[in-house]
Design an enzyme around this catalytic site. Structure first.
Site, PDB file in Angstrom:
ATOM      1  N   ARG A  20       0.910  -1.203  -0.588  1.00  0.00           N
ATOM      2  CA  ARG A  20      -0.231  -0.172  -0.209  1.00  0.00           C
ATOM      3  C   ARG A  20       1.019   1.277   0.452  1.00  0.00           C
ATOM      4  NH1 ARG A  20      -3.405  -2.401   4.661  1.00  0.00           N
ATOM      5  NH2 ARG A  20      -1.709  -3.599   5.182  1.00  0.00           N
TER       6      ARG A  20
HETATM    7  C1  UD1 Z   1      -1.448  -7.160  11.324  1.00  0.00           C
HETATM    8  C2  UD1 Z   1      -1.634  -7.793  12.328  1.00  0.00           C
HETATM    9  C3  UD1 Z   1      -3.103  -6.978  12.660  1.00  0.00           C
HETATM   10  C4  UD1 Z   1      -2.428  -6.010  13.081  1.00  0.00           C
HETATM   11  C5  UD1 Z   1      -1.101  -5.324  12.612  1.00  0.00           C
HETATM   12  C6  UD1 Z   1      -0.762  -4.260  13.764  1.00  0.00           C
HETATM   13  C7  UD1 Z   1      -1.642  -9.362  11.119  1.00  0.00           C
HETATM   14  C8  UD1 Z   1      -2.104 -10.816  10.143  1.00  0.00           C
HETATM   15  N1  UD1 Z   1      -2.145  -9.075  11.439  1.00  0.00           N
HETATM   16  O1  UD1 Z   1      -2.028  -6.597   9.769  1.00  0.00           O
HETATM   17  O2  UD1 Z   1      -3.481  -7.901  13.401  1.00  0.00           O
HETATM   18  O3  UD1 Z   1      -4.075  -5.629  13.714  1.00  0.00           O
HETATM   19  O4  UD1 Z   1      -0.595  -6.067  12.316  1.00  0.00           O
HETATM   20  O5  UD1 Z   1       0.036  -2.758  12.666  1.00  0.00           O
HETATM   21  O6  UD1 Z   1      -0.495 -10.429  11.519  1.00  0.00           O
HETATM   22  N2  UD1 Z   1       5.744  -9.433   7.582  1.00  0.00           N
HETATM   23  C9  UD1 Z   1       6.811 -10.015   7.214  1.00  0.00           C
HETATM   24  N3  UD1 Z   1       6.544 -11.163   6.335  1.00  0.00           N
HETATM   25  C10 UD1 Z   1       5.383 -11.115   6.050  1.00  0.00           C
HETATM   26  C11 UD1 Z   1       4.083 -10.825   6.685  1.00  0.00           C
HETATM   27  C12 UD1 Z   1       4.668  -9.386   6.799  1.00  0.00           C
HETATM   28  O7  UD1 Z   1       8.164  -9.950   7.236  1.00  0.00           O
HETATM   29  O8  UD1 Z   1       5.339 -11.960   5.435  1.00  0.00           O
HETATM   30  C13 UD1 Z   1       6.049  -8.234   8.126  1.00  0.00           C
HETATM   31  C14 UD1 Z   1       5.454  -6.813   7.622  1.00  0.00           C
HETATM   32  O9  UD1 Z   1       7.146  -6.378   7.310  1.00  0.00           O
HETATM   33  C15 UD1 Z   1       5.187  -5.838   8.580  1.00  0.00           C
HETATM   34  C16 UD1 Z   1       4.518  -6.934  10.028  1.00  0.00           C
HETATM   35  O10 UD1 Z   1       5.457  -8.426   9.180  1.00  0.00           O
HETATM   36  O11 UD1 Z   1       6.355  -5.355   9.012  1.00  0.00           O
HETATM   37  C17 UD1 Z   1       3.453  -6.130   9.770  1.00  0.00           C
HETATM   38  O12 UD1 Z   1       2.474  -6.985   8.033  1.00  0.00           O
HETATM   39  P1  UD1 Z   1       1.572  -6.282   7.430  1.00  0.00           P
HETATM   40  O13 UD1 Z   1       1.153  -6.944   6.277  1.00  0.00           O
HETATM   41  O14 UD1 Z   1       1.324  -5.402   7.734  1.00  0.00           O
HETATM   42  O15 UD1 Z   1       0.451  -6.353   8.741  1.00  0.00           O
HETATM   43  P2  UD1 Z   1      -1.030  -5.730   8.859  1.00  0.00           P
HETATM   44  O16 UD1 Z   1      -2.127  -6.207   7.558  1.00  0.00           O
HETATM   45  O17 UD1 Z   1      -0.608  -4.255   9.099  1.00  0.00           O
END
Ligand code: UD1
Ligand code: CA
Length: 413
Positions: A20
């Site tokens: 996003r």
């Molecule tokens: C996540 C949480 C949500 C919470 C929110 C808070 C999950 C499924 N959901 O959602 O419940 O309210 O954070 O901000 O966890 N990342 C990785 N590898 C991946 C996916 C993500 O390292 O495969 C990292 C991203 O870089 C980021 C963090 O994990 O720093 C969170 O991922 P993001 O996709 O932003 O999760 P949200 O949709 O915000």
């Protein structure tokens, strides 16, 4: 094991694509108040004195690793492809094999979390001996966050599970208690539990928040820590959120400075980085940027449109409109006329301009570093100063004016 002997291990998730943001750069390298957002997370994590700190990288892994090269204690693990937050945690298993104690999981895109809140998380987690402890907050607009689903009043309204917005029922969407994405976990048995998470959801991702339901079904303890200031756990997923979080940081910095006796005429247009210091009775006019390692003394006046970067300014200094001051050392009682520029960069190196006590710099001057303007000296307006100005001297460094009398009428003939 007594809690005092339990080790803490920090894991920071930063592998996601940050779709996003619509950016070629890693999301966590975008700057909040002059610092990449992941630097804010590392600074908060510092307070935990963790035994190990592991960063999960994936998207833009190399640029992220080199941006963090200044932190020698970090271990990097690569998550490729990125299949969700649970999958991300699983990639740290071999790095943490054999370790015991508590794993604190942080999100690289939640930069405002305070060190105090992290300590509270750890204290609660240790005191209750929970398998997992989740930081939550109650917000007016929970949009985009996972919702905290709690059990009945009879069961003490304990946390039952976390549901992502995309999987939530209309009723669940009404819940205003959100998941911060920050947790403490008991390391024992953690990875086996994470492995049991399935990707059966709207995004076909392995969701780490699913652990809550798994643990609760097994009768294991899951606790929550609810932060009173929900701003602390704001996540950044888009440029709009980046701007909103940056605004929060700026407001906080402005409030601290004003409380310490600095006048900020229009806080909404004051851009003051976290590490900047300003003495009392200094007045900051609208539209001023004070960046990097900058210090400004007491009783100064910084007029509209001024930008000061990595500079030390003494007491009672007047900086008039639209000056650009970079890598300068300015002593006390100096007057810097409007539109003055310190030219610090020669294309290879950054050099310093030094302006000594009581000097007067006329408007629209350029001070071409390295250069020193001596004590009590004057620089005539419109000068390009390339050589040091001795104390008490007047330097004039500009083309001499020639007036051609009658030139206009001659040209018209
Ligand atoms: C996540 C949480 C949500 C919470 C929110 C808070 C999950 C499924 N959901 O959602 O419940 O309210 O954070 O901000 O966890 N990342 C990785 N590898 C991946 C996916 C993500 O390292 O495969 C990292 C991203 O870089 C980021 C963090 O994990 O720093 C969170 O991922 P993001 O996709 O932003 O999760 P949200 O949709 O915000
Ligand atoms: Ca996020």
């Amino acid at each position: 094991m007594p809690s005092s002997l339990m080790h803490t291990h920090v894991v920071i998730l930063a592998a996601g694509k940050g779709t996003r943001m619509k950016s070629a750069r890693s999301k966590v390298l975008h700057r909040v108040a002059g610092q990449p957002m992941i630097e804010h997370v590392l600074a908060a994590a510092d307070a935990l004195s963790a035994r190990t700190t592991t960063v999960v990288v994936g998207h833009q892994a190399e640029s992220l690793k080199s941006a963090l090269a200044g932190h020698p204690g970090l271990t990097f693990v690569v998550q490729e492809p990125q299949l969700g937050t649970a999958h991300a945690l699983l990639t740290t298993e071999s790095a943490l094999r054999g370790q015991t104690g508590t794993l604190v999981l942080l999100s690289g895109d939640v930069p405002l979390l305070s060190a105090n809140t992290l300590k509270t998380l750890l204290d609660t987690h240790t005191a209750t001996q929970a398998s997992a402890t989740v930081i939550t907050a109650v917000v007016d607009n929970p949009q985009g966050y996972g919702r905290i689903v709690r059990g009945s009043a009879e069961s003490g309204q304990r946390i039952a599970r976390i549901v992502e917005e995309k999987d939530a029922s209309p009723d669940e969407r009404e819940i205003r208690e959100i998941n911060s994405g920050i947790y403490a976990f008991a390391l024992e048995g953690l990875y086996d539990a994470v492995r049991s998470i399935a990707a059966e959801n709207a995004q076909n991702e392995y969701y780490l928040p699913d652990l809550v339901e798994i643990f609760r079904r097994q009768g294991m303890g899951v606790e929550t820590v609810t932060v009173p200031n929900a701003n602390e756990i704001r996540g950044i997923n888009s440029r709009i959120e980046l701007a909103a979080v940056s605004r929060i940081v700026r407001n906080q910095k402005n409030a601290e400075l004003m409380a310490a006796g600095v006048t900020i005429e229009d806080p909404a247009t004051a851009y003051i980085d976290r590490d900047v210091t300003i003495g009392p009775d200094t007045i900051v006019h609208p539209g001023v940027s004070l960046e990097g390692q900058t210090s400004i003394g007491a009783g100064c006046e910084i007029h509209t449109g001024v930008r000061i970067v990595n500079s030390q300014i003494g007491d009672h200094v007047q900086v008039f409109n639209h000056c650009v001051i970079t890598d300068s050392v300015v002593a006390n009682d100096v007057n810097i006329g409007a539109g003055t520029i310190t030219c610090n960069y020669d294309g290879v190196n950054k050099n310093t301009t030094t302006i000594e006590d009581g000097a007067f710099i006329g408007s629209d001057s350029q001070l071409i570093a390295p250069v020193r303007v001596g004590k009590g000296s004057y620089v005539a307006a419109g000068s390009s100063i390339t050589d040091d100005v001795p104390p008490e001297a007047l330097a004039i460094a500009r083309g001499k004016q020639v007036n051609k009398e009658g030139w206009v009428s001659r040209r018209k003939k």
